[in-house]
Enzyme design. Structure first.
Site, PDB file in Angstrom:
ATOM      1  N   ARG A 149       0.852  -1.195   0.000  1.00 44.97           N
ATOM      2  CA  ARG A 149       0.000   0.000   0.000  1.00 44.97           C
ATOM      3  C   ARG A 149       0.891   1.249   0.000  1.00 44.97           C
ATOM      4  O   ARG A 149       1.877   1.321   0.760  1.00 44.97           O
ATOM      5  CB  ARG A 149      -0.907   0.032   1.239  1.00 44.97           C
ATOM      6  CG  ARG A 149      -2.128  -0.862   1.117  1.00 44.97           C
ATOM      7  CD  ARG A 149      -3.116  -0.355   0.057  1.00 44.97           C
ATOM      8  NE  ARG A 149      -4.289  -1.220  -0.102  1.00 44.97           N
ATOM      9  CZ  ARG A 149      -4.386  -2.212  -0.966  1.00 44.97           C
ATOM     10  NH1 ARG A 149      -3.375  -2.509  -1.768  1.00 44.97           N
ATOM     11  NH2 ARG A 149      -5.507  -2.899  -1.070  1.00 44.97           N
ATOM     12  N   HIS A 206      -0.330  -0.253  -9.879  1.00 45.11           N
ATOM     13  CA  HIS A 206      -1.068  -1.226  -9.057  1.00 45.11           C
ATOM     14  C   HIS A 206      -1.459  -2.458  -9.890  1.00 45.11           C
ATOM     15  O   HIS A 206      -2.610  -2.902  -9.868  1.00 45.11           O
ATOM     16  CB  HIS A 206      -2.320  -0.553  -8.457  1.00 45.11           C
ATOM     17  CG  HIS A 206      -2.727  -1.123  -7.132  1.00 45.11           C
ATOM     18  ND1 HIS A 206      -3.073  -0.357  -6.054  1.00 45.11           N
ATOM     19  CD2 HIS A 206      -2.851  -2.416  -6.717  1.00 45.11           C
ATOM     20  CE1 HIS A 206      -3.401  -1.138  -5.041  1.00 45.11           C
ATOM     21  NE2 HIS A 206      -3.263  -2.396  -5.412  1.00 45.11           N
ATOM     22  N   GLU A 248      -2.128   7.513  -5.382  1.00 45.10           N
ATOM     23  CA  GLU A 248      -2.163   6.835  -6.678  1.00 45.10           C
ATOM     24  C   GLU A 248      -3.447   7.069  -7.462  1.00 45.10           C
ATOM     25  O   GLU A 248      -3.441   7.005  -8.693  1.00 45.10           O
ATOM     26  CB  GLU A 248      -1.899   5.331  -6.515  1.00 45.10           C
ATOM     27  CG  GLU A 248      -2.969   4.580  -5.733  1.00 45.10           C
ATOM     28  CD  GLU A 248      -2.597   3.118  -5.524  1.00 45.10           C
ATOM     29  OE1 GLU A 248      -1.427   2.835  -5.230  1.00 45.10           O
ATOM     30  OE2 GLU A 248      -3.487   2.262  -5.657  1.00 45.10           O
TER      31      GLU A 248
END
Ligand code: NAD
Length: 336
Positions: free
Chosen positions: A240, A301, A269
């Site tokens: 994360r 991601h 993000e």
């Protein structure tokens, strides 16, 4: 069976690659699933009117306003197709009687393999070579590389993903040390645990994060942590974004304390990831700074994104939603 026949689910944020798995599940279970590519927001939730449950997956926050609207629409079953629940206010959901499920395990190997791939790219300086080759400079020097079998890899978090990554690192002959707040028997029996995070920082030449984001883990890698590390350490974060203080990382890259970083997740993000921004200016200074660096790999991601993982995320989340509808609870109920 009569109850089941009436059940209807709506899936938000459904991508093209998920559709076939949703359709298969729908016909196998005799339950209609409406699919929309739109994300689940306070503005789009009205489309769920008349449905019994929602299945969703997004990095974008599930806002309190959205949860309130779900309650008003009488929809209290929300099944996420991913693990992380840090973008949803669970207290708020619980207070409204909204039950949330997640998919705690869908393919730890997907993220573990990606972690190792990114580390290999850093060690072999792939980004620098790609830049050179794109200019038709085919000389190998001076980008001399490092070997994984010579590294001491500090794995922070020995859950599903951390343990899978450890096996792969060991397959390459790397020395692995590990830290976790809760010890896993298998990892303990191998004698891999060190006593503290400081031990990881001081001994590792590579540090990879595989822990969840909690208030106490936010900015785990800050100035103080970087200062304790070996010069030239490589940092991998496929967990994360907020686990790393990005301004501290930038300073550590500037000073050479950090020799390279691979970030599959970033603090802000949602400003950038999962969008085609074309030539638009990106209003995220830390991202722009890191993205330009030859020794920093940014991926949007994508660690989870494999065929196996996607199929499991779809099937398990739909099963969870069905279970909530039938029994009022589910194996993967997320409890606050
Ligand atoms: P997991 O729950 O199996 O393992 C997490 C581990 O972290 C556990 O062993 C737990 O004891 C440990 N832990 C928790 N708090 C800690 C702390 N304060 N200090 C030390 N250890 C602590 O989870 P997992 O499936 O291995 O996933 C790890 C993380 O990876 C997830 O939480 C998620 O944030 C991230 N993730 C990223 C992607 C991606 O695509 N990049 C995909 C899936 C998961």
């Amino acid at each position: 069976m009569e109850v089941l026949a009436k059940m209807k689910i709506i899936g938000y944020g459904i991508r093209q690659d998920e559709r076939q798995f949703v359709e298969q599940w729908s016909s196998q279970n005799g339950i209609g699933v409406k699919m929309t590519a739109e994300l689940l927001t306070a503005e789009t939730v009205d489309q769920a009117s008349g449905y019994d449950g929602i299945v969703a997956f997004q990095q974008l926050a599930y806002s309190d306003e959205l949860l309130e609207k779900m309650d008003q629409l009488g929809i209290h079953n929300l099944s996420l197709r991913n693990v992380g629940v840090d973008n949803i206010n669970l207290e708020k959901a619980t207070s409204l009687g909204i039950k949330v499920t997640n998919v705690p395990v869908y393919s730890p190997e997907a993220i573990a393999e990606f972690t190792v791939t990114q580390l290999m790219q850093l060690l072999r300086r792939s980004k620098e070579y790609a830049r050179k080759f794109s200019n038709h400079d085919f000389r190998w020097a001076p980008q001399i590389s490092k070997e994984l079998n010579q590294q001491t890899v500090g794995v922070i978090g020995t859950g599903h993903i951390g343990r899978s990554a450890i096996k792969i690192f060991q397959g390459f002959g790397a020395k692995v040390i590990a830290y976790d707040a809760f010890h896993n028997k298998e990892i303990e029996s191998q004698g891999l645990y060190v006593d503290s995070l400081s031990d990881i920082y001081k001994q590792a030449t590579v540090i990879t994060l595989h822990i969840p984001l909690f208030p106490e883990t936010e900015h785990m890698l800050d100035r103080e942590a970087f200062n304790q590390m070996n010069d030239g350490v490589f940092i991998i974060n496929a967990a994360r974004g907020p686990l790393i203080d990005e301004s501290a990382l930038i300073e550590a890259l500037d000073s050479g304390k950090v020799g390279g970083a691979a970030l599959d997740v970033m603090e802000d993000e949602t400003k950038v990831f999962n969008q085609d921004l074309g030539k638009q200016e990106i209003n995220y200074p830390a991202f722009n700074n890191l993205f330009e660096r030859d020794n920093v790999l940014i991926s949007p991601h994508t660690a989870f994104y494999t065929d196996v993982a996607v199929k499991n995320m779809v099937n398990i989340s739909l099963n969870n939603n069905k279970q909530l509808f039938e029994t009022g609870t589910a194996d993967n109920l997320v409890e606050k």
